[in-house]
Design a protein around this motif. Structure first.
Motif: not given
Length: 290
Positions: A31, A44, A143
């Motif tokens: 992400v 996320t 992330d």
């Protein structure tokens, strides 16, 4: 530094071919975003919770090196973080946290000076130790940091799928396109989908997606999908202040319904369709201003 210069510098430091840092059947989803402040980490974490509610084992890796944003969103803390894996004798189990709301995560830490000194050899050591994670989860959400940093590019190129988060703001769109351009240059089998955050209506989301997908198709020959959108919602700001995911704090808020719909899209390939309705209309009139 303009977008063209950033891309030139990136080409000069072309990322090495990076293998996915997991084994097993885990689905690895990076992400990312073109710029900070678009809600990447918050989405996320909430997406991880939504996937967990559907019976999936989910692990969040905070790969925004030197930061601890996942911890902040969860209202949690840990003494060990991702960069501790560079130490001899430190194993994956030592940094893996069974956090609140069923979210397992590995913190990015807060030692920014160490992250700045991160080199290729250390990255290789980190990836080797992370391999075990593929047997501990069905889905791994990575992330990443924002922008076009080399560490960011390595992580998104190693993933099975990339979710690129943007907002309708012109600067966010410009930076999102820069990420798409760099990704298209290096990804051997590109798989990128958009998430449009903080939209006021579905039409605004469609307009943003159309601009980016058509531009990517025309100039980059890149096929870009759209996972979904998240409406502007005061529940999100309240959740940030309380350090509690909005999916937990207000499960029926419009943002929560959007995230659950995106989880369905990821798992089942369904088309997202969340309407504001009358309540949402009133919330926009009385709480939001452009």
């Amino acid at each position: 530094m303009d977008q063209a210069e950033r891309l030139r510098k990136l080409v000069e430091k072309r990322p090495e071919t990076v293998q996915s840092p997991v084994r097993g059947n885990a689905r690895v989803i990076a992400v990312t975003s073109g710029k900070g402040g678009v809600g990447k980490t918050n989405l996320t974490v909430n997406l991880a919770i939504a996937l967990g509610m559907k019976g999936r084992r989910v692990l969040v890796i905070d790969a925004d090196l030197g930061m601890a944003n996942v911890e902040v969103v969860l209202g949690s803390s840990t003494k060990k973080h991702l960069l501790n894996l560079l130490e001899d004798g430190t194993k994956l189990a030592d940094v893996l946290v069974h956090g609140p709301y069923g979210v397992d995560y590995i913190s990015g830490g807060s030692g920014i000076e160490k992250a700045q000194a991160f080199d290729g050899a250390q990255k290789g050591q980190l990836l080797v130790k992370l391999m075990e994670a593929g047997e501990l989860a069905d889905i791994i959400l990575v992330d990443t940091g924002a922008g076009l940093g080399k560490n960011v590019m390595d992580f998104i190129l190693a993933a099975d799928q990339v979710l690129l988060i943007t907002t309708p703001e012109p600067t966010a769109l410009t930076d999102a396109y820069a990420v798409m351009k760099a990704y298209s240059m290096y990804a051997p089998e590109p798989d990128l989908s958009l998430i449009v955050n903080r939209v006021y209506d579905e039409r605004e989301s469609r307009d943003v997606v159309a601009k980016l997908t058509q531009t990517a198709s025309r100039f980059l020959k890149l096929d870009v999908g759209c996972l979904g959108y998240v409406y502007e919602d005061t529940a999100v700001m309240r959740s940030v202040r309380r350090q509690m995911p909005f999916l937990i704090l207000q499960p029926e808020a419009i943002a929560s319904r959007c995230v659950r719909a995106m989880a369905d899209s990821l798992l089942y390939g369904t088309t997202m369709a969340v309407r504001r309705g009358w309540r949402g209309f009133l919330q926009q009139i009385f709480h939001f201003s452009r």
